[in-house]
Enzyme design. Structure first.
Site, PDB file in Angstrom:
ATOM      1  CG  HIS A  17       0.174   0.404   2.467  1.00 14.13           C
ATOM      2  ND1 HIS A  17      -0.827   0.531   3.813  1.00 14.13           N
ATOM      3  CD2 HIS A  17       0.864   0.543   2.975  1.00 14.13           C
ATOM      4  CE1 HIS A  17      -0.866   0.784   4.594  1.00 14.13           C
ATOM      5  NE2 HIS A  17       1.200   0.795   4.273  1.00 14.13           N
ATOM      6  CB  CYS A  36       2.827   4.986   5.374  1.00 13.38           C
ATOM      7  SG  CYS A  36       2.848   3.094   6.395  1.00 13.38           S
ATOM      8  CG  HIS A  42       5.403   0.333   2.750  1.00 15.08           C
ATOM      9  ND1 HIS A  42       4.051   1.590   2.091  1.00 15.08           N
ATOM     10  CD2 HIS A  42       4.754  -0.041   3.554  1.00 15.08           C
ATOM     11  CE1 HIS A  42       3.022   2.169   3.311  1.00 15.08           C
ATOM     12  NE2 HIS A  42       3.463   0.884   3.732  1.00 15.08           N
ATOM     13  CG  HIS A  44       1.887  -2.695   5.878  1.00 13.78           C
ATOM     14  ND1 HIS A  44       3.489  -2.821   6.797  1.00 13.78           N
ATOM     15  CD2 HIS A  44       1.779  -1.681   5.470  1.00 13.78           C
ATOM     16  CE1 HIS A  44       3.265  -2.026   7.322  1.00 13.78           C
ATOM     17  NE2 HIS A  44       2.551  -0.853   6.220  1.00 13.78           N
ATOM     18  CG  ASP A  82      -2.554 -13.128  -0.170  1.00 15.67           C
ATOM     19  OD1 ASP A  82      -1.822 -12.634   0.861  1.00 15.67           O
ATOM     20  OD2 ASP A  82      -2.481 -14.567   0.085  1.00 15.67           O
ATOM     21  CG  HIS A  83       0.854 -12.498  -2.901  1.00 14.19           C
ATOM     22  ND1 HIS A  83       0.073 -13.249  -1.574  1.00 14.19           N
ATOM     23  CD2 HIS A  83       2.040 -13.010  -2.736  1.00 14.19           C
ATOM     24  CE1 HIS A  83       1.331 -14.007  -0.987  1.00 14.19           C
ATOM     25  NE2 HIS A  83       1.556 -13.322  -2.067  1.00 14.19           N
ATOM     26  CD  GLU A 127      -0.676  -0.942   8.326  1.00 20.28           C
ATOM     27  OE1 GLU A 127      -1.310  -0.610   8.076  1.00 20.28           O
ATOM     28  OE2 GLU A 127       0.387  -0.239   9.297  1.00 20.28           O
TER      29      GLU A 127
HETATM   30 NI    NI Z   1       2.307   1.238   5.892  1.00 19.99          NI
END
Ligand code: NI
Length: 138
Positions: A17, A36, A42, A44, A82-83, A127
Site C-alpha cells: 500500500h 508509509c 511497500h 505489510h 492477498d498479494h 499491520e
Molecule cells: Ni505501511
C-alpha cells in the site's frame, strides 16, 4: 447467565500500500505518513483476526463452524487482498486511504453481509506485531 461465547479465526495476507492524501502537498503527505507515503509502495504482513460472538447451537455445540468461517474469509477477503497492491489492484481502496483502520472497516463490511445477523462480529487487524486496530471499537 447467557451462554454467549466468542470464537476467533486467524488468517493472514500480504499486501502493498501507500498512504497518501491527494489533496495535500508531497511535503505534508510525507510529514503525516512518513515511510508509509513511499511513492513506490511497500508491503505489510497483515494478521487478521475475525471474532464472532453468540450462543452455541444446542445440537452441534458450535457457535459457527470454523472451517466455514475460514472459507468465508478466504473467498471474500483474502482472494481480494492477498498479494495485491491495495491502492492499485482493489476497487475498495481506489479512493480510500488503505490505513489499517480503513482496511479493518472494509473487511468488517464485507463479512457482515455474509455472517448471520444473530452473531456479533469484530475485526482485529495487525499491520505489524505492535500496531493493530479493532472495528467496531466495542
Ligand atoms: Ni505501511
Amino acid at each position: 447467565m447467557s451462554n454467549r461465547v466468542a470464537v476467533f479465526r486467524k488468517e493472514h495476507f500480504n499486501a502493498a500500500h501507500r498512504l497518501h492524501n491527494p489533496a495535500w502537498s508531497d511535503e505534508k503527505n510525507f510529514s503525516v505518513f512518513g515511510k508509509c507515503n513511499n511513492p513506490n509502495y511497500h508491503g505489510h504482513n497483515y494478521d487478521l483476526i475475525v471474532k464472532v460472538v453468540g450462543e452455541p447451537d444446542p445440537q452441534t455445540g458450535y457457535l459457527i463452524d470454523l472451517k466455514m468461517l475460514s472459507d468465508l474469509v478466504k473467498e471474500n477477503v483474502l482472494q481480494k487482498f492477498d498479494h495485491k497492491n491495495l491502492n492499485l489492484d482493489t476497487a475498495e481502496f481506489k479512493d480510500l486511504n488503505p490505513t489499517a483502520e480503513n482496511i479493518a472497516i472494509v473487511i468488517y463490511n464485507i463479512l457482515r453481509e455474509k455472517i448471520n445477523k444473530k452473531f456479533d462480529l469484530q475485526i482485529r487487524l495487525y499491520e505489524t506485531e505492535r500496531n493493530f486496530v479493532e472495528y467496531p471499537a466495542n
